[in-house]
Design a protein around this motif. Structure first.
Motif, PDB file in Angstrom:
ATOM      1  N   TYR A   1       1.308   6.613  -6.920  1.00  0.00           N
ATOM      2  CA  TYR A   1       0.398   7.527  -7.100  1.00  0.00           C
ATOM      3  C   TYR A   1       0.974   9.045  -7.055  1.00  0.00           C
ATOM      4  O   TYR A   1       0.798   9.851  -8.071  1.00  0.00           O
ATOM      5  CB  TYR A   1      -0.734   7.558  -6.207  1.00  0.00           C
TER       6      TYR A   1
ATOM      7  N   GLN B   1       0.790  -1.288  -0.081  1.00  0.00           N
ATOM      8  CA  GLN B   1      -0.110   0.059  -0.055  1.00  0.00           C
ATOM      9  C   GLN B   1       0.808   1.338  -0.100  1.00  0.00           C
ATOM     10  O   GLN B   1       0.620   2.269  -0.410  1.00  0.00           O
ATOM     11  CB  GLN B   1      -0.923   0.020   1.237  1.00  0.00           C
TER      12      GLN B   1
ATOM     13  N   GLN C   1      -6.327   3.947  -9.192  1.00  0.00           N
ATOM     14  CA  GLN C   1      -6.947   5.064  -8.599  1.00  0.00           C
ATOM     15  C   GLN C   1      -6.747   6.601  -9.128  1.00  0.00           C
ATOM     16  O   GLN C   1      -7.707   7.386  -9.243  1.00  0.00           O
ATOM     17  CB  GLN C   1      -5.958   5.213  -7.125  1.00  0.00           C
TER      18      GLN C   1
ATOM     19  N   ALA D   1      -8.747  15.180  -2.273  1.00  0.00           N
ATOM     20  CA  ALA D   1      -7.239  15.018  -2.934  1.00  0.00           C
ATOM     21  C   ALA D   1      -7.474  14.901  -4.456  1.00  0.00           C
ATOM     22  O   ALA D   1      -6.708  15.539  -5.177  1.00  0.00           O
ATOM     23  CB  ALA D   1      -6.706  13.647  -2.474  1.00  0.00           C
TER      24      ALA D   1
ATOM     25  N   ASP E   1     -10.458  11.699   1.148  1.00  0.00           N
ATOM     26  CA  ASP E   1     -10.493  10.789   0.115  1.00  0.00           C
ATOM     27  C   ASP E   1     -11.036  11.980  -1.059  1.00  0.00           C
ATOM     28  O   ASP E   1     -10.674  11.725  -2.202  1.00  0.00           O
ATOM     29  CB  ASP E   1     -11.171   9.591   0.219  1.00  0.00           C
ATOM     30  N   ALA E   2     -12.213  12.678  -0.819  1.00  0.00           N
ATOM     31  CA  ALA E   2     -13.065  13.231  -1.615  1.00  0.00           C
ATOM     32  C   ALA E   2     -12.368  14.514  -2.030  1.00  0.00           C
ATOM     33  O   ALA E   2     -12.221  14.960  -3.394  1.00  0.00           O
ATOM     34  CB  ALA E   2     -14.274  13.728  -1.017  1.00  0.00           C
TER      35      ALA E   2
ATOM     36  N   ASN F   1      -9.823   8.793 -10.263  1.00  0.00           N
ATOM     37  CA  ASN F   1      -9.841  10.517  -9.863  1.00  0.00           C
ATOM     38  C   ASN F   1      -9.912  11.305 -11.225  1.00  0.00           C
ATOM     39  O   ASN F   1      -9.626  12.513 -11.246  1.00  0.00           O
ATOM     40  CB  ASN F   1      -8.730  10.696  -8.984  1.00  0.00           C
TER      41      ASN F   1
ATOM     42  N   ALA G   1       0.830   4.063  -2.799  1.00  0.00           N
ATOM     43  CA  ALA G   1       0.691   5.470  -2.583  1.00  0.00           C
ATOM     44  C   ALA G   1       2.110   6.300  -3.363  1.00  0.00           C
ATOM     45  O   ALA G   1       1.665   7.370  -3.660  1.00  0.00           O
ATOM     46  CB  ALA G   1       0.655   5.792  -1.142  1.00  0.00           C
TER      47      ALA G   1
ATOM     48  N   GLU H   1     -11.606  11.046   7.404  1.00  0.00           N
ATOM     49  CA  GLU H   1     -10.879  10.584   6.265  1.00  0.00           C
ATOM     50  C   GLU H   1     -11.762  10.465   5.230  1.00  0.00           C
ATOM     51  O   GLU H   1     -11.214  10.445   3.985  1.00  0.00           O
ATOM     52  CB  GLU H   1     -10.540   9.111   6.718  1.00  0.00           C
ATOM     53  N   TYR H   2     -13.048  10.468   5.069  1.00  0.00           N
ATOM     54  CA  TYR H   2     -13.918  10.500   3.884  1.00  0.00           C
ATOM     55  C   TYR H   2     -13.515  11.712   3.113  1.00  0.00           C
ATOM     56  O   TYR H   2     -13.692  11.835   1.810  1.00  0.00           O
ATOM     57  CB  TYR H   2     -15.352  10.252   4.309  1.00  0.00           C
TER      58      TYR H   2
ATOM     59  N   GLN I   1      -3.215  19.556   2.442  1.00  0.00           N
ATOM     60  CA  GLN I   1      -3.100  18.279   3.248  1.00  0.00           C
ATOM     61  C   GLN I   1      -3.286  18.570   4.670  1.00  0.00           C
ATOM     62  O   GLN I   1      -3.888  17.968   5.191  1.00  0.00           O
ATOM     63  CB  GLN I   1      -1.857  17.522   2.745  1.00  0.00           C
TER      64      GLN I   1
END
Length: 217
Positions: A11, A4, A51, A148, A145-146, A55, A8, A141-142, A132
């Protein structure tokens, strides 16, 4: 867990290549090229690409490669409609939820933003770090995610069209510093107003890239 972490990293590296147009709009690139550019293996690169596609930073075309799509004014304006709402929510939450540990880097960032000695690359990295910080201080955290992908798309459009770099950097730095100051003051109304001012600037910037204002259909 390590995989993971590598995904990241992949990404972030590929997003940076796209934002700074080292992968230009309209480019069709292979996974092998991206593995070489990032120094990472096929699995983390492939996970990152999935990902990035979600996005809307890339399009995956099986048996052909990865397309870096062009950034249109219309898409940018639609994205900013959503970003306006989510970013206002983020700064309001940050005013209430920011801890002492969250506030320390914000104070340091305000000083950095006022220094006004940025290259274009340094400025965009600083903007990303500022976003950030705000989302982290919101402790949701939701929301993270939305937000970024919206901010990544916004940075990409801005760097594609910026002309007077130092003037735009100076103006943008002041707007970001204003948001951070309001969060440190724990003033949600001022923070939302500062957030809207940043969004208004980005909308005006988007319209400035076309010669004729496009009215409603």
């Amino acid at each position: 867990m390590m995989q993971q972490g590598k995904a990241a990293q992949a990404y972030d590296e590929i997003e940076r290549l796209i934002v700074f147009q080292e992968l230009a709009p309209g480019t069709l690139v292979s996974e092998a090229v991206l593995m070489e550019k990032t120094g990472l293996g096929r699995t983390p690169v492939r996970e990152a690409l999935q990902q990035l596609a979600r996005n809307r930073l890339i399009e995956i075309h099986p048996n052909k490669g990865v397309l870096i799509p062009p950034a249109s004014v219309e898409a940018q304006l639609r994205m900013l409609e959503l970003r306006r709402v989510l970013e206002a929510l983020a700064v309001r939450l940050a005013c209430h939820a920011a801890t002492d540990a969250d506030q320390i880097p914000m104070r340091e960032m305000i000083e950095l933003l006022h220094a006004d000695r940025f290259t274009l690359r340094q400025y965009l990295e600083t903007v990303k770090e500022t976003h950030q910080m705000i989302v982290a201080a919101a402790h949701n955290e939701y929301l993270a995610d939305a937000m970024a992908p919206l901010q990544g798309l916004s940075r990409r459009f801005w760097i594609t069209h910026v002309r007077d770099e130092q003037a735009e950097i100076s103006h943008g730095a002041g707007l970001h510093a204003g948001i951070l100051r309001a969060i440190l003051d724990r003033d949600p109304e001022a923070a939302e107003k500062a957030s809207h001012a940043l969004n208004d600037y980005l909308v005006q910037f988007a319209y400035s890239t076309i010669s004729l204002h496009v009215g409603p259909a």
